[in-house]
Write a protein that holds these residues in place. Sequence first.
Motif, mmCIF file in Angstrom:
data_model
loop_
_atom_site.group_PDB
_atom_site.id
_atom_site.type_symbol
_atom_site.label_atom_id
_atom_site.label_comp_id
_atom_site.label_asym_id
_atom_site.label_seq_id
_atom_site.Cartn_x
_atom_site.Cartn_y
_atom_site.Cartn_z
ATOM 1 N N PRO A 9 0.930 -1.524 -0.252
ATOM 2 C CA PRO A 9 -0.149 -0.036 -0.611
ATOM 3 C C PRO A 9 1.192 1.320 -0.195
ATOM 4 C CG PRO A 9 -0.840 -1.753 1.469
ATOM 5 C CD PRO A 9 0.221 -2.216 1.217
ATOM 6 N N LEU A 10 1.594 1.068 0.430
ATOM 7 C CA LEU A 10 3.101 2.131 0.436
ATOM 8 C C LEU A 10 3.754 2.175 -0.735
ATOM 9 C CD1 LEU A 10 4.042 2.735 3.894
ATOM 10 C CD2 LEU A 10 2.084 2.867 3.308
ATOM 11 N N ASP A 11 3.489 3.382 -1.578
ATOM 12 C CA ASP A 11 4.836 3.419 -2.666
ATOM 13 C C ASP A 11 6.490 3.049 -3.086
ATOM 14 O OD1 ASP A 11 2.395 4.478 -4.127
ATOM 15 O OD2 ASP A 11 2.773 6.416 -3.642
ATOM 16 N N GLY A 12 6.390 2.678 -3.372
ATOM 17 C CA GLY A 12 8.076 2.222 -3.985
ATOM 18 C C GLY A 12 8.340 1.321 -2.826
ATOM 19 N N LYS A 13 7.684 0.410 -2.123
ATOM 20 C CA LYS A 13 7.952 -0.523 -1.029
ATOM 21 C C LYS A 13 7.589 -2.240 -1.720
ATOM 22 C CE LYS A 13 8.950 2.844 1.633
ATOM 23 N NZ LYS A 13 10.431 2.715 2.347
ATOM 24 N N PRO A 14 8.337 -3.223 -0.488
ATOM 25 C CA PRO A 14 8.102 -3.826 -1.423
ATOM 26 C C PRO A 14 6.358 -4.991 -1.164
ATOM 27 C CG PRO A 14 9.802 -3.985 0.455
ATOM 28 C CD PRO A 14 9.122 -2.698 0.586
ATOM 29 N N PRO A 15 6.660 -6.010 -1.895
ATOM 30 C CA PRO A 15 4.734 -6.606 -2.112
ATOM 31 C C PRO A 15 5.068 -7.625 -1.161
ATOM 32 C CG PRO A 15 7.063 -7.784 -3.637
ATOM 33 C CD PRO A 15 7.976 -6.281 -3.000
ATOM 34 N N ASN A 64 -8.254 -25.311 6.425
ATOM 35 C CA ASN A 64 -7.009 -24.299 6.085
ATOM 36 C C ASN A 64 -6.065 -23.430 5.919
ATOM 37 O OD1 ASN A 64 -9.893 -24.527 4.289
ATOM 38 N ND2 ASN A 64 -10.495 -23.078 5.051
ATOM 39 N N ILE A 65 -5.085 -23.563 5.202
ATOM 40 C CA ILE A 65 -3.867 -22.562 5.804
ATOM 41 C C ILE A 65 -3.961 -21.125 5.023
ATOM 42 C CG2 ILE A 65 -2.620 -24.105 4.403
ATOM 43 C CD1 ILE A 65 -0.844 -23.865 7.372
ATOM 44 N N THR A 66 -3.704 -20.051 5.826
ATOM 45 C CA THR A 66 -2.802 -18.727 4.866
ATOM 46 C C THR A 66 -1.762 -18.076 5.036
ATOM 47 O OG1 THR A 66 -5.200 -18.226 4.708
ATOM 48 C CG2 THR A 66 -4.016 -17.158 4.310
ATOM 49 N N MET A 67 -1.193 -18.025 4.090
ATOM 50 C CA MET A 67 0.202 -17.781 4.150
ATOM 51 C C MET A 67 0.919 -16.606 3.547
ATOM 52 S SD MET A 67 2.210 -20.339 5.106
ATOM 53 C CE MET A 67 3.558 -19.509 5.063
ATOM 54 N N LEU A 68 1.318 -15.882 4.639
ATOM 55 C CA LEU A 68 1.605 -14.476 4.344
ATOM 56 C C LEU A 68 3.710 -13.936 4.417
ATOM 57 C CD1 LEU A 68 0.804 -11.018 3.604
ATOM 58 C CD2 LEU A 68 1.269 -11.097 6.439
ATOM 59 N N ILE A 69 3.752 -13.969 3.133
ATOM 60 C CA ILE A 69 5.455 -13.472 3.019
ATOM 61 C C ILE A 69 5.390 -12.114 2.516
ATOM 62 C CG2 ILE A 69 7.244 -14.587 2.278
ATOM 63 C CD1 ILE A 69 5.809 -16.232 2.940
ATOM 64 N N GLU A 70 5.860 -11.708 3.233
ATOM 65 C CA GLU A 70 6.397 -9.932 3.348
ATOM 66 C C GLU A 70 7.421 -10.088 3.039
ATOM 67 O OE1 GLU A 70 6.739 -6.991 5.764
ATOM 68 O OE2 GLU A 70 7.402 -8.745 7.663
ATOM 69 N N MET A 71 8.488 -8.971 2.338
ATOM 70 C CA MET A 71 9.696 -8.662 1.929
ATOM 71 C C MET A 71 10.781 -7.849 2.662
ATOM 72 S SD MET A 71 10.146 -11.476 0.214
ATOM 73 C CE MET A 71 11.506 -10.734 0.015
ATOM 74 N N GLY A 72 10.101 -6.867 3.752
ATOM 75 C CA GLY A 72 10.442 -5.835 4.115
ATOM 76 C C GLY A 72 10.292 -5.891 5.938
ATOM 77 N N GLY A 103 4.454 -1.060 5.581
ATOM 78 C CA GLY A 103 3.401 -1.180 4.742
ATOM 79 C C GLY A 103 2.803 -2.556 5.199
ATOM 80 N N LEU A 104 2.688 -3.516 6.096
ATOM 81 C CA LEU A 104 2.602 -4.188 6.783
ATOM 82 C C LEU A 104 0.972 -3.688 7.401
ATOM 83 C CD1 LEU A 104 2.314 -7.158 7.219
ATOM 84 C CD2 LEU A 104 3.331 -7.042 9.187
ATOM 85 N N ALA A 105 0.823 -2.887 8.738
ATOM 86 C CA ALA A 105 -0.519 -2.928 8.486
ATOM 87 C C ALA A 105 -0.982 -2.358 8.358
ATOM 88 C CB ALA A 105 0.167 -1.488 10.083
ATOM 89 N N GLU A 106 -0.715 -1.381 7.486
ATOM 90 C CA GLU A 106 -1.659 -0.858 6.478
ATOM 91 C C GLU A 106 -2.505 -1.574 5.763
ATOM 92 O OE1 GLU A 106 0.681 2.358 7.189
ATOM 93 O OE2 GLU A 106 0.986 0.241 7.014
ATOM 94 N N PHE A 107 -0.937 -3.101 4.999
ATOM 95 C CA PHE A 107 -1.684 -4.221 4.162
ATOM 96 C C PHE A 107 -2.800 -5.025 4.904
ATOM 97 C CE2 PHE A 107 -0.444 -8.992 2.484
ATOM 98 C CZ PHE A 107 -1.332 -8.514 1.133
ATOM 99 N N CYS A 108 -2.195 -5.285 6.249
ATOM 100 C CA CYS A 108 -3.230 -6.325 6.910
ATOM 101 C C CYS A 108 -5.065 -4.939 7.435
ATOM 102 C CB CYS A 108 -2.548 -6.499 8.149
ATOM 103 S SG CYS A 108 -1.484 -7.926 8.148
ATOM 104 N N ALA A 109 -4.413 -4.486 7.629
ATOM 105 C CA ALA A 109 -6.002 -3.994 7.081
ATOM 106 C C ALA A 109 -6.529 -3.790 6.257
ATOM 107 C CB ALA A 109 -6.107 -2.902 8.120
ATOM 108 N N LEU A 110 -5.929 -3.578 5.030
ATOM 109 C CA LEU A 110 -7.301 -4.183 3.752
ATOM 110 C C LEU A 110 -7.355 -4.736 3.187
ATOM 111 C CD1 LEU A 110 -7.165 -2.037 1.276
ATOM 112 C CD2 LEU A 110 -4.806 -2.569 0.425
ATOM 113 N N HIS A 111 -6.710 -5.692 3.905
ATOM 114 C CA HIS A 111 -7.122 -7.882 2.784
ATOM 115 C C HIS A 111 -7.541 -8.260 4.235
ATOM 116 C CE1 HIS A 111 -4.909 -6.766 -1.096
ATOM 117 N NE2 HIS A 111 -4.477 -6.457 -0.356
ATOM 118 N N ALA A 112 -7.761 -8.122 5.463
ATOM 119 C CA ALA A 112 -8.220 -8.589 6.898
ATOM 120 C C ALA A 112 -9.236 -9.610 6.444
ATOM 121 C CB ALA A 112 -8.565 -7.761 7.201
#
Length: 210
Positions: free
Chosen positions: A68-74, A154-162, A169-178
Amino acid sequence: MSNRAEAVSNSQALFASGAFTQTLARRVAIPTESQNPARAGDLQRYLSDEISPSLTALGFSCELLPNPLDGKPPFLIACRVEPAAQFTVLSYGHGDVIRGLEPQWKPGLNPWAVHIEGNKIYGRGTADNKGQHTINLLALEQVIAARGGKLGYNITMLIEMGEEVGSPGLAEFCALHAAKLKADVFIASDGPRLTPERPTLFLGSRGVMN
């Protein structure tokens, strides 16, 4: 042999065969330095070319999503859903590492190549966090096989790169994809151990805010 015993036995055999080390070496070879802007392509490649195919082979559907933050890792969200599953597990890992610092490694060692001395494995990310999520995914593969292709949950994996730069952007990402990340239990392998010889299991952990 019970499902549990079979999964443990197969996991031990897989480790002894060298398959774990080969998989880890392939991941360590991708120089995912999140502090280095020149490595942005490697951060993306780790998720798209390395982790996503491994998860897809285990029956996960994978989504590579922008920060969600510009220029930050996916980020990567991968979901494995079974009919009539009793609950959902959420797990986490990060594929970025601190800088390689190549000149500071002793002769014969390279941060982007796995090197084994005795019972120690060297290489950037082997202990934080490529080693951990590689262990978890290979173990999960053995459990799925031992249970005839079904987990029962069921199992969900979240992998970040930052993570190594403060998880921008992790907090914003989790809120966006809650909704996608909703789960009944969270299990992750990333944190301190009391001693190298003894695995450490934390049943609760307080957060940190800088």
